[in-house]
Design a protein around this motif. Structure first.
Motif, PDB file in Angstrom:
ATOM      1  N   ASN A 884     -32.426  68.323 -12.397  1.00 25.74           N
ATOM      2  CA  ASN A 884     -32.282  69.666 -12.967  1.00 25.74           C
ATOM      3  C   ASN A 884     -33.267  69.847 -14.118  1.00 25.74           C
ATOM      4  O   ASN A 884     -33.187  69.141 -15.122  1.00 25.74           O
ATOM      5  CB  ASN A 884     -30.850  69.870 -13.459  1.00 25.74           C
ATOM      6  CG  ASN A 884     -30.673  71.189 -14.182  1.00 25.74           C
ATOM      7  OD1 ASN A 884     -31.407  72.136 -13.920  1.00 25.74           O
ATOM      8  ND2 ASN A 884     -29.708  71.247 -15.088  1.00 25.74           N
ATOM      9  N   THR A 885     -34.180  70.802 -13.989  1.00 26.62           N
ATOM     10  CA  THR A 885     -35.199  71.013 -15.035  1.00 26.62           C
ATOM     11  C   THR A 885     -35.024  72.358 -15.732  1.00 26.62           C
ATOM     12  O   THR A 885     -35.975  72.888 -16.308  1.00 26.62           O
ATOM     13  CB  THR A 885     -36.615  70.921 -14.436  1.00 26.62           C
ATOM     14  OG1 THR A 885     -36.714  71.838 -13.323  1.00 26.62           O
ATOM     15  CG2 THR A 885     -36.917  69.517 -13.954  1.00 26.62           C
ATOM     16  N   ASP A 886     -33.827  72.926 -15.700  1.00 25.87           N
ATOM     17  CA  ASP A 886     -33.560  74.158 -16.433  1.00 25.87           C
ATOM     18  C   ASP A 886     -33.231  73.784 -17.878  1.00 25.87           C
ATOM     19  O   ASP A 886     -32.082  73.679 -18.277  1.00 25.87           O
ATOM     20  CB  ASP A 886     -32.388  74.911 -15.799  1.00 25.87           C
ATOM     21  CG  ASP A 886     -32.133  76.251 -16.485  1.00 25.87           C
ATOM     22  OD1 ASP A 886     -32.928  76.606 -17.373  1.00 25.87           O
ATOM     23  OD2 ASP A 886     -31.145  76.920 -16.138  1.00 25.87           O
ATOM     24  N   LEU A 915     -38.997  42.251  -7.024  1.00 26.61           N
ATOM     25  CA  LEU A 915     -39.547  43.601  -6.905  1.00 26.61           C
ATOM     26  C   LEU A 915     -38.520  44.617  -7.375  1.00 26.61           C
ATOM     27  O   LEU A 915     -37.356  44.563  -6.977  1.00 26.61           O
ATOM     28  CB  LEU A 915     -39.939  43.897  -5.452  1.00 26.61           C
ATOM     29  CG  LEU A 915     -40.443  45.317  -5.142  1.00 26.61           C
ATOM     30  CD1 LEU A 915     -41.739  45.608  -5.903  1.00 26.61           C
ATOM     31  CD2 LEU A 915     -40.657  45.506  -3.638  1.00 26.61           C
ATOM     32  N   LEU A 916     -38.969  45.551  -8.220  1.00 23.17           N
ATOM     33  CA  LEU A 916     -38.114  46.630  -8.705  1.00 23.17           C
ATOM     34  C   LEU A 916     -38.806  47.959  -8.426  1.00 23.17           C
ATOM     35  O   LEU A 916     -39.941  48.174  -8.846  1.00 23.17           O
ATOM     36  CB  LEU A 916     -37.853  46.485 -10.203  1.00 23.17           C
ATOM     37  CG  LEU A 916     -37.085  47.642 -10.875  1.00 23.17           C
ATOM     38  CD1 LEU A 916     -35.666  47.731 -10.328  1.00 23.17           C
ATOM     39  CD2 LEU A 916     -37.059  47.459 -12.397  1.00 23.17           C
ATOM     40  N   ILE A 917     -38.111  48.851  -7.708  1.00 22.82           N
ATOM     41  CA  ILE A 917     -38.625  50.179  -7.408  1.00 22.82           C
ATOM     42  C   ILE A 917     -37.647  51.201  -7.966  1.00 22.82           C
ATOM     43  O   ILE A 917     -36.457  51.156  -7.670  1.00 22.82           O
ATOM     44  CB  ILE A 917     -38.783  50.393  -5.886  1.00 22.82           C
ATOM     45  CG1 ILE A 917     -39.723  49.341  -5.284  1.00 22.82           C
ATOM     46  CG2 ILE A 917     -39.299  51.798  -5.587  1.00 22.82           C
ATOM     47  CD1 ILE A 917     -39.794  49.376  -3.763  1.00 22.82           C
ATOM     48  N   VAL A 918     -38.138  52.119  -8.777  1.00 20.88           N
ATOM     49  CA  VAL A 918     -37.311  53.177  -9.351  1.00 20.88           C
ATOM     50  C   VAL A 918     -37.839  54.518  -8.867  1.00 20.88           C
ATOM     51  O   VAL A 918     -39.038  54.794  -8.985  1.00 20.88           O
ATOM     52  CB  VAL A 918     -37.314  53.137 -10.891  1.00 20.88           C
ATOM     53  CG1 VAL A 918     -36.411  54.226 -11.453  1.00 20.88           C
ATOM     54  CG2 VAL A 918     -36.866  51.774 -11.395  1.00 20.88           C
ATOM     55  N   ILE A 919     -36.949  55.329  -8.315  1.00 17.71           N
ATOM     56  CA  ILE A 919     -37.323  56.656  -7.821  1.00 17.71           C
ATOM     57  C   ILE A 919     -36.582  57.683  -8.656  1.00 17.71           C
ATOM     58  O   ILE A 919     -35.353  57.632  -8.779  1.00 17.71           O
ATOM     59  CB  ILE A 919     -36.949  56.820  -6.331  1.00 17.71           C
ATOM     60  CG1 ILE A 919     -37.603  55.727  -5.493  1.00 17.71           C
ATOM     61  CG2 ILE A 919     -37.354  58.199  -5.818  1.00 17.71           C
ATOM     62  CD1 ILE A 919     -37.088  55.639  -4.077  1.00 17.71           C
ATOM     63  N   GLY A 920     -37.317  58.621  -9.262  1.00 17.01           N
ATOM     64  CA  GLY A 920     -36.646  59.594 -10.114  1.00 17.01           C
ATOM     65  C   GLY A 920     -37.577  60.690 -10.579  1.00 17.01           C
ATOM     66  O   GLY A 920     -38.804  60.633 -10.386  1.00 17.01           O
ATOM     67  N   ASN A 921     -36.990  61.686 -11.200  1.00 15.49           N
ATOM     68  CA  ASN A 921     -37.739  62.813 -11.758  1.00 15.49           C
ATOM     69  C   ASN A 921     -38.179  62.442 -13.176  1.00 15.49           C
ATOM     70  O   ASN A 921     -37.350  62.352 -14.074  1.00 15.49           O
ATOM     71  CB  ASN A 921     -36.856  64.063 -11.783  1.00 15.49           C
ATOM     72  CG  ASN A 921     -37.607  65.308 -12.214  1.00 15.49           C
ATOM     73  OD1 ASN A 921     -38.480  65.244 -13.072  1.00 15.49           O
ATOM     74  ND2 ASN A 921     -37.261  66.429 -11.619  1.00 15.49           N
ATOM     75  N   PRO A 922     -39.463  62.233 -13.400  1.00 17.79           N
ATOM     76  CA  PRO A 922     -39.897  61.769 -14.729  1.00 17.79           C
ATOM     77  C   PRO A 922     -39.643  62.777 -15.830  1.00 17.79           C
ATOM     78  O   PRO A 922     -39.402  62.401 -16.977  1.00 17.79           O
ATOM     79  CB  PRO A 922     -41.403  61.519 -14.544  1.00 17.79           C
ATOM     80  CG  PRO A 922     -41.791  62.354 -13.364  1.00 17.79           C
ATOM     81  CD  PRO A 922     -40.598  62.395 -12.467  1.00 17.79           C
ATOM     82  N   TYR A 923     -39.654  64.083 -15.500  1.00 18.92           N
ATOM     83  CA  TYR A 923     -39.464  65.095 -16.531  1.00 18.92           C
ATOM     84  C   TYR A 923     -38.019  65.111 -17.022  1.00 18.92           C
ATOM     85  O   TYR A 923     -37.765  65.320 -18.210  1.00 18.92           O
ATOM     86  CB  TYR A 923     -39.856  66.476 -15.989  1.00 18.92           C
ATOM     87  CG  TYR A 923     -41.203  66.483 -15.318  1.00 18.92           C
ATOM     88  CD1 TYR A 923     -42.311  65.891 -15.934  1.00 18.92           C
ATOM     89  CD2 TYR A 923     -41.382  67.043 -14.066  1.00 18.92           C
ATOM     90  CE1 TYR A 923     -43.550  65.864 -15.318  1.00 18.92           C
ATOM     91  CE2 TYR A 923     -42.619  67.035 -13.438  1.00 18.92           C
ATOM     92  CZ  TYR A 923     -43.699  66.441 -14.067  1.00 18.92           C
ATOM     93  OH  TYR A 923     -44.917  66.414 -13.455  1.00 18.92           O
TER      94      TYR A 923
END
Length: 1020
Positions: A884-886, A915-923
């Motif tokens: 959510n970017t509101d 191994l570590l993989i992170v998926i996400g919204n950086p903002y």
């Protein structure tokens, strides 16, 4: 006794001659004193009171109406004038008094609310912010309206849908002129995201087909076509706005703007279709309030598969007091958590010490229990049927497979015949006892009077099993209150010294590798040489440092040292307790007992522990007779079950040592339960855990904020004698040892947590063959750095009545990474090598749904951080979900949800070995200082892929407040720029445009033939 304890606070004497200050005799004067009332809930006088700045003492519910009224202002002014006269100063007037009044209020002309003067400026700023947002929304909505007879297709927005190709995709937009008296031209058409202010935006571009931009009257016959092209990039959501400026041929100054919102999704179309929302989100399901007290209940039957237990002590009920329910759960407090917190705090003792210990925790336990009960009520079922399975019945329970709700054998479930004419409280309810729990249904047994026929419908309410709470209350209220365990000080460690090198050398280790680890060896030796009746010894074990291995070695050494040693080994969870039992299994089933609760499912016990457990002929766990329990030298159980022998007649002091592994995960009343029930003055207690990892799992935010989120381990470690840097009064080697060799993770994976949580003391010592096995895989943005942050702007979704979030874009990307890794035969990876961590239950279900289709991925564990505590995987993939970017209207902190928790993050990233993989919204994640620092760490080291960041990763990270304010300010600035841009485009004169007027109607598309033709898609 704690030095802060005060039995008799000074009596408050009202000033003579001032009737306003006479205290109501039902009010507690101690509560109003600086020291407070130490009796808390046990005090017979009222605590729901508050002293006003004017001097009056009022009921808390009357406080705000009072400070808003004239009486408060009058009394306060009189008080200030009296004080001024006493100082010999002239009267400054009532206005000055009002200004000095900390409770002065001012009426807001806008919303008519009375606001404290100190908060009035912030309140006005809130209104201004709302006004700006309202103006922005109105301006945007106006720009989206068709005007002057011009009709642009795509009203409501243009959606390319899910694009699963790397080639450009075209979407045709038509422009029609329905005004019979006027011709128009398209002056400009461009994308709002364009940095050059032209037709080419960040990922979308637009072009008028044909050379002519004239839109003549005539409807479809004379329409113009715009080619809107999407240029795919990384997976995720993409949005932009198409802006089209028209001008009238008869009025060169007559320009107007029409906009269309544009969006597209890059991803796997099949995945999006498979796990899309099953139904629109409707909000939480409304369940009628139901109070089980006082209703008519037909009792059920005890499960016949259970073995009778010979209890010697009756467990009191410890029902939740009405004062607790009223204080924390009154109907008007549903959205007023701060008020509920203040109400509960009034019922707690003013100080926390040995004398108030029981009352303090009882209040919080009751609050937590009532919250759990109310959460359970949300799973109520209506208009359901029972399937006869004589002499029992089967009840389908949606969500049972995911423990939503959690139902165990022995639980109670209430059923009544559905009726629109009889209220819930007036019905006859039948109590069903759970005899078996299966994947999607439970098997119930009722009393002899129960019967049903085909087609009968029932309403169902799940009844909370209060036994764990009653056991904790029972332990809290007993007379055993050892200060050396609950409140240890330097007095309790007088003359205690660190173990010597000779003592360490004389230990004949079972696990010889511990000889190479100085901290592990010192821990074992220190526990071995503790005097009876010592303070709790803490084994501080950061991730992967082998704390469980260490305490197992200590138990083995104690058993060998003295044949009279008896050990109770506990943990908050069954999985952690099972691990302890497995590590001690070399002692044999005649020495070690794995004591299980009767409600535990037989299939959940590891097969190699069956011979160590008491299981009856029905494959149901049973409590052995007390005389049998007394024969074992080691009893392993959860903290709740570990105290059960006390109720069967076991004497205090039977166990010489009580070990609690993962002590930071349990609530303090839960962890101290076996200690307060079974320890005596000579029993030694050893706590193993990490106060930087997950704390207790709580349901009540009020109980959490008032101290229950702090575990017994964390509270103990905050005391002076457990200071690791303290070399005089306890500290390292005397009361606590910190293990520092990490045997789990690649150095790069360990580095961030080591710096943030462990003062950079941890040393990577893992097997190089394991931890460096994935340093050169193709998926890595930078070789030798096995961390990936995959930036992705996805979309928050919810479905039906579930409040849990899921993100299809991230779920699909998780599957893509897993498939790529498993398909690489050179890596020889299997499903058990991979773990997926996500904070939301809905996301877990969606990911499992995607993985279930492929047999190679079917056995991959997907769960919350809590489910991975104490575990490790060669590969960990995290999906953070929230997107959510509101930033302008939403609560920025709440937009992060469960993700913004430092300990949860620490546990998640330290589960990975290679191994570590992170998926996400950086903002969104950048709103949290810790997450922003983590992303900076990965970005600077070259592990970034996907959506780019919009900040400098080398800059210092600010506070959460400053980060949130920066994003909010940025959002408001973008709103203002958009409004200004729209106004300027409407007001601009035709002479200022940069194209030549072409009134011909030629549709020759030669200008477009030089470009690569995009794929044409039908509208979705």
């Amino acid at each position: 006794m704690d030095p802060t304890h005060t039995n008799r606070p000074p009596r408050i004497r009202p000033p003579k001659g001032n009737n306003n200050n006479r205290l109501n005799p039902t009010y507690c004067s101690f509560f109003l004193s600086p020291q407070g009332c130490v009796r808390g809930l046990n005090c017979r006088r009222r605590h729901d009171i508050q002293r006003c700045s004017c001097g009056l003492v009022l009921l808390a519910r009357n406080y705000l109406p009072h400070v808003r009224g004239k009486r408060h202002r009058t009394i306060f002014a009189q008080k200030k004038e009296a004080e001024a006269r006493a100082r010999g100063q002239a009267n400054q007037g009532a206005n000055v008094a009002e200004e000095e009044d900390p409770m002065a209020m001012q009426s807001c002309e806008r919303c008519k609310k009375n606001i404290f003067v100190a908060s009035y400026a912030a309140h006005l700023d809130y209104h201004a912010r709302q006004d700006r947002h309202t103006a922005f929304v109105a301006t945007v909505e106006a720009s989206e309206q068709d005007k002057e007879g011009i009709v642009v297709s795509g009203t409501g927005g243009i959606d390319f849908g899910v694009v699963d190709t790397e080639s450009s995709v075209e979407f045709n937009i038509t422009v029609q002129n329905t005004n019979p008296n006027q011709a128009f031209s398209i002056q400009t058409c461009r994308m709002r995201s364009s940095t050059r202010g032209d037709a080419h935006g960040a990922r979308f571009s637009v072009k008028v087909k044909g050379r002519s931009r004239v839109v003549r009257p005539g409807g479809a016959a004379t329409e113009r076509t715009l080619a809107l092209v999407f240029h795919p990039s990384f997976a995720g959501q993409y949005e932009d706005t198409l802006e089209i400026v028209f001008w009238k041929h008869e009025d060169l100054d007559g320009t107007f703007l029409i906009t269309r919102r544009v969006k597209a999704t890059v991803g796997d179309r099949a995945d999006h279709e498979q796990i899309r929302a099953s139904a629109p989100y409707t909000g939480p399901r409304h369940v009628p309030k139901f109070n089980a007290e006082g209703i008519k209940v037909v009792q059920s039957l005890r499960p016949p598969t259970w073995t009778e237990t010979a209890w010697t002590e009756r467990l009191p009920e410890f029902k939740v007091p009405e004062r607790i329910i009223e204080a924390a759960f009154a109907p008007n407090l549903e959205r007023r958590q701060n008020v509920a917190k203040a109400n509960v705090q009034r019922l707690m003792p003013a100080v926390f010490n040995l004398d108030t210990y029981a009352t303090w925790w009882q209040v919080l336990l009751w609050v937590e229990e009532e919250q759990v009960k109310q959460d359970l009520d949300r799973y109520a079922l209506e208009d359901v049927t029972l399937q006869p399975n004589h002499p029992r019945y089967n009840l389908m329970v949606p969500g049972l497979a995911e423990n939503r709700p959690s139902v165990l054998v022995g639980d109670y479930i209430l059923l009544s015949h559905t009726s629109s004419s009889v209220g819930l409280q007036d019905r006859v309810w039948y109590e069903g006892r759970v005899h078996d729990v299966r994947m999607h249904d439970v098997v119930l047994a009722f009393g002899g009077d129960f019967s049903t026929y085909r087609g009968n419908k029932f309403d169902v309410r799940f009844k909370l099993n209060r036994l764990p709470f009653r056991r904790m209350h029972h332990a809290l209220t007993n007379k055993f209150k050892p200060s050396r365990i609950l409140f240890p000080t330097h007095v309790h460690i007088a003359n205690v010294q660190r173990v010597t090198e000779t003592q360490k050398e004389n230990v004949n280790l079972y696990n010889r590798q511990l000889r190479e680890d100085e901290e592990q060896l010192e821990t074992v030796t220190a526990i071995l040489h503790q005097k009876p009746g010592s303070v709790p010894f803490v084994v501080f074990g950061p991730p992967g440092t082998g704390k469980t291995v260490t305490i197992i070695e200590a138990m083995q050494q104690l058993l060998d040292k003295n044949e009279n040693v008896r050990i109770l080994a506990c943990a908050p969870s069954n999985s952690a307790a099972d691990l302890l039992a497995q590590r001690l299994s070399n002692r044999g089933p005649s020495v070690v007992l794995r004591l299980n609760s009767m409600t535990r499912r037989y299939k959940d016990l590891p097969p190699n522990l069956q011979e160590f457990s008491c299981i009856n002929s029905n494959k149901v766990f049973a409590m052995p007779p007390i005389e049998d329990i007394l024969k074992y030298r080691v009893v392993v159980a959860t903290c709740l079950t570990g105290a059960a022998p006390a109720g069967m007649g076991m004497k205090r002091g039977h166990f010489t040592h009580i070990f609690v592994d993962e002590a930071g995960q349990g609530k303090e009343p839960e962890v101290v339960l076996p200690i307060k029930m079974l320890a005596d003055t000579m029993t030694n207690v050893i706590l193993a855990g990490d106060n930087q990892q997950l704390g207790p799992v709580l349901h009540s935010p009020v109980a959490s904020q008032l101290g229950m989120k702090t575990s017994f381990l964390a509270r103990i470690m905050d005391r002076d004698i457990y200071d690791l840097e303290n070399g005089t009064n306890g500290g390292r080697g005397i009361t606590i040892v910190k293990l520092i060799k990490n045997f789990r993770s690649h150095p790069s994976i360990l580095q961030f947590s080591n710096e943030q949580f462990y003062n950079s003391e941890l040393r990577p010592c893992g097997d190089p063959v394991m931890i460096r096995s994935l340093e050169t895989i193709d998926e890595l943005p930078k070789k030798r750095f096995p961390l990936i942050f995959h930036g992705m702007v996805g979309k928050d979704n919810r479905e039906a009545s579930s409040p849990s979030f899921f993100n299809i874009d991230e779920a699909s990307q998780v599957k893509k990474y897993i498939k790529s890794l498993l398909d690489n035969s050179k890596l020889r990876l299997k499903a058990e090598h991979i773990g997926v961590i996500t904070p939301y239950h809905a996301q877990r279900c969606k990911i499992l749904d995607l993985l279930h289709k492929d047999h190679k991925m079917r056995d991959i564990k997907v769960g919350s951080v809590e489910e991975f505590q104490g575990q490790e995987r060669r590969i960990i993939i995290m999906s953070t979900v929230r997107s959510n970017t509101d930033y302008v209207t939403s609560d920025i902190v709440r937009s992060l949800g469960f993700v913004a928790n430092g300990r949860r993050m620490n546990v998640a990233v330290t589960r990975a070995q290679a191994l570590l993989i992170v998926i996400g919204n950086p903002y969104v994640l950048s709103l949290d200082p810790l997450w922003k620092a983590f992303m900076n760490f990965i970005h600077v080291n070259g592990g970034w892929t996907g959506k780019r960041i919009d900040w400098d990763p080398n800059e210092a990270v600010g506070s959460a407040e400053s980060l949130g304010e920066q994003r909010r300010t940025q959002g408001e600035r973008e709103m203002e720029e958009t409004i200004a841009r729209i106004k300027s485009m409407i007001l601009q004169r035709h002479e200022d445009s940069d194209f030549e007027i072409d009134l011909e109607d030629s549709d020759d598309e030669d200008g477009t033939r030089a470009h690569e033709r995009p794929i044409i898609r039908e509208a979705e």
